[in-house]
Write a protein that holds these residues in place. Sequence first.
Motif, short mmCIF file in Angstrom:
data_model
loop_
_atom_site.label_atom_id
_atom_site.label_comp_id
_atom_site.label_asym_id
_atom_site.label_seq_id
_atom_site.Cartn_x
_atom_site.Cartn_y
_atom_site.Cartn_z
N ILE A 163 32.90 27.45 44.22
CA ILE A 163 33.39 28.82 44.11
C ILE A 163 32.25 29.74 43.71
O ILE A 163 31.42 29.38 42.88
N LYS A 164 32.26 30.92 44.31
CA LYS A 164 31.31 31.94 43.84
C LYS A 164 32.12 33.13 43.35
O LYS A 164 32.95 33.68 44.09
N LEU A 165 31.93 33.50 42.09
CA LEU A 165 32.59 34.68 41.52
C LEU A 165 31.62 35.85 41.66
O LEU A 165 30.50 35.80 41.14
N ILE A 166 32.07 36.88 42.36
CA ILE A 166 31.19 38.02 42.62
C ILE A 166 31.76 39.26 41.93
O ILE A 166 32.84 39.74 42.28
N GLY A 167 31.04 39.74 40.94
CA GLY A 167 31.48 40.95 40.26
C GLY A 167 31.27 42.17 41.16
O GLY A 167 30.20 42.34 41.74
N PHE A 168 32.30 43.01 41.28
CA PHE A 168 32.18 44.22 42.11
C PHE A 168 31.06 45.11 41.59
O PHE A 168 30.92 45.33 40.39
N ARG A 169 30.22 45.59 42.51
CA ARG A 169 29.21 46.60 42.18
C ARG A 169 29.48 47.79 43.09
O ARG A 169 29.72 47.61 44.29
N ASN A 170 29.40 48.98 42.54
CA ASN A 170 29.75 50.12 43.39
C ASN A 170 28.55 50.70 44.16
O ASN A 170 28.72 51.61 44.97
N HIS A 171 27.36 50.13 43.97
CA HIS A 171 26.20 50.61 44.73
C HIS A 171 26.40 50.37 46.23
O HIS A 171 26.68 49.25 46.65
N GLY A 172 26.29 51.41 47.02
CA GLY A 172 26.34 51.26 48.48
C GLY A 172 27.73 51.33 49.09
O GLY A 172 27.87 51.36 50.31
N VAL A 173 28.78 51.34 48.25
CA VAL A 173 30.13 51.42 48.83
C VAL A 173 30.42 52.86 49.24
O VAL A 173 29.72 53.80 48.83
N ARG A 174 31.48 53.05 50.05
CA ARG A 174 31.80 54.40 50.49
C ARG A 174 32.18 55.28 49.29
O ARG A 174 32.73 54.75 48.30
N PRO A 175 31.89 56.59 49.35
CA PRO A 175 32.07 57.46 48.18
C PRO A 175 33.47 57.37 47.56
O PRO A 175 33.62 57.43 46.35
N GLU A 176 34.49 57.20 48.39
CA GLU A 176 35.87 57.19 47.86
C GLU A 176 36.15 55.98 46.97
O GLU A 176 37.15 55.94 46.26
#
Length: 286
Positions: free
Chosen positions: A243-256
């Motif tokens: 399993i890989k747990l990936i913490g959400f990062r907001n860099h690069g996501v759409r502005p909304e």
Amino acid sequence: MSKPLGLVNRILPFSAVDGPGNRFVIFLQGCNFNCVNCHNPQTIGVCDVCGICVEECPGEALQIKASGTEIEWNKSRCLRCDNCIKVCPSDSNPHSQWLDVDFVLEKIRRSASFLSGVTVSGGEATQQPEFLRELFHSIKTDSALNHLSTMIDTNGSAEISIWKSLLPFTDGAMVDLKAFDNQIHQKLTGNSNSQVLQSIQHLQKAERLFEVRLLIIPDLNDHDLMLQQTANWLCQLSNNIRIKLIGFRNHGVRPEYSDFLEATPERLDEIRELFQGFGIQEIKVI
Ligand code: SF4
Ligand code: SF4
């Protein structure tokens, strides 16, 4: 018979984060999901030749081909300003190119002696199964390349018939599971998770499941009850599941989506311990 073409967003000759070892990565254009966490939203859509980016390109590097079905990108004129990507209303990218398998194989061949394998990512790799099959088949039947492992980075949405056609030439798949709860999955991806769960089961039975990737977005998909259900379901498939747990990062996501909370290292540690409590040992946190 001519070999199938793939619509390729970009190629990365070396990567240490897209599967085991040192990998050659091909990112295909086009995805059937529309995930809130997508860090490469310009890989989601397929160009409909609307011409907006042609008008907005400051380098005059883009034009509509005479056929009217594709955009032609003149690399030597390109200023690398990414304005075309910003203005595209279809989450596409006019730099994507239709490439044939032999062209991609030639690029792989140049760095083959330094590579552990080849990963096809996206977009969604399994949306172009003919290209994927031909590429992996060619690698496995070429004496100079068949030491390379073949991996697919996928949202898991492919039908079982697609997996059956790919697996004879595929060493493993890394599958995203955005949420075990179907309603939350719908909210995060715009799609049901039913086929994703079936894909994970099928790949595990076929011994081709390399890892399940769980994205963690605080307050959206990190509720303990759902995570316990996820861990319970996964450990019943296999205690050796990776399993890989990936913490959400907001860099690069759409502005909304840029104000979504990021997962803290402490919360990711708690979740790792929760999964370990179900006997799952191979857990990587990033
Ligand atoms: S990045 Fe896009 S908009 Fe900018 S110069 Fe190149 S083709 Fe034109
Ligand atoms: S890349 Fe986007 S903006 Fe450019 S022609 Fe295609 S759909 Fe239109």
